[in-house]
Design an enzyme around this catalytic site. Structure first.
Site, PDB file in Angstrom:
ATOM      1  N   HIS A  68       0.809  -1.228   0.000  1.00 56.36           N
ATOM      2  CA  HIS A  68       0.000   0.000   0.000  1.00 56.36           C
ATOM      3  C   HIS A  68       0.840   1.275   0.000  1.00 56.36           C
ATOM      4  O   HIS A  68       0.280   2.364  -0.138  1.00 56.36           O
ATOM      5  CB  HIS A  68      -0.944   0.011   1.199  1.00 56.36           C
ATOM      6  CG  HIS A  68      -0.237   0.309   2.489  1.00 56.36           C
ATOM      7  ND1 HIS A  68       0.613  -0.608   3.093  1.00 56.36           N
ATOM      8  CD2 HIS A  68      -0.224   1.414   3.255  1.00 56.36           C
ATOM      9  CE1 HIS A  68       1.108  -0.061   4.189  1.00 56.36           C
ATOM     10  NE2 HIS A  68       0.613   1.170   4.309  1.00 56.36           N
ATOM     11  N   HIS A  83       1.642   6.940  -0.231  1.00 61.63           N
ATOM     12  CA  HIS A  83       0.804   6.084   0.611  1.00 61.63           C
ATOM     13  C   HIS A  83      -0.563   5.949  -0.056  1.00 61.63           C
ATOM     14  O   HIS A  83      -1.390   6.849   0.028  1.00 61.63           O
ATOM     15  CB  HIS A  83       0.669   6.708   2.004  1.00 61.63           C
ATOM     16  CG  HIS A  83       0.121   5.773   3.022  1.00 61.63           C
ATOM     17  ND1 HIS A  83      -1.218   5.459   3.100  1.00 61.63           N
ATOM     18  CD2 HIS A  83       0.734   5.075   3.997  1.00 61.63           C
ATOM     19  CE1 HIS A  83      -1.407   4.613   4.087  1.00 61.63           C
ATOM     20  NE2 HIS A  83      -0.238   4.360   4.656  1.00 61.63           N
TER      21      HIS A  83
END
Length: 163
Positions: A68, A83
């Protein structure tokens, strides 16, 4: 004196958007860690595309095991975190396909990851993607672009100037 002036210009750099979408101020991210800049300054992208592109040339420092997030280091030493989504660590990689490895050299515009924003949203996670300067004590952000649509790999989101 003159060499220092030219060296500074070589160290400054443009950071392109890693995703297509709307650039928003970090303060508008619905997560205190990012909105209060606990990790560092930057912006966020509300993505409309799946391709996550290298915002500058450098090296991949770390691909998180859960896919992620990706940490990058630019040729000038700036460290950046991309992110993908909020609290998406809980998805344990679902919705993310990473195309780079730790230590890999990258060029601006290279494909870093494919981010299935529809699948992540369907799991009730926010897809907003913070782009954070991790070593802000060495750089300042200028020409910050927010509240505008940006194209991944093409549009400037901010410039980094060495302090």
């Amino acid at each position: 004196m003159l060499r220092k002036l030219f060296k500074k210009q070589e160290m400054d750099m443009n950071v392109l958007s890693p995703l297509s979408g709307k650039a928003i101020p970090l303060e508008e991210v619905p997560d205190e860690v990012f909105s209060q800049k606990m990790m560092g300054d930057g912006i966020a992208i509300e993505p409309i595309s799946k391709d996550v592109l290298a915002p500058f040339s450098g090296v991949v420092v770390n691909v998180f095991k859960t896919k992620h997030a990706i940490n990058l280091r630019a040729d000038n030493g700036a460290e950046m975190l991309i992110h993908m989504g909020l609290e998406t660590v809980e998805l344990d990689g679902k919705g993310f396909e990473v195309h780079v490895n730790d230590g890999q050299e990258i060029k601006q515009g290279d494909l870093l990851a494919t981010y299935d924003i529809e699948a992540v949203a369907k799991e009730n996670y926010k897809t907003v993607t913070p782009v954070i300067l991790l070593n802000g004590e060495k750089f300042s952000l200028t020409q910050v672009k927010t509240d505008v649509e940006v194209s991944g790999g093409k549009d400037l989101i901010f410039q980094l100037e060495i302090l």
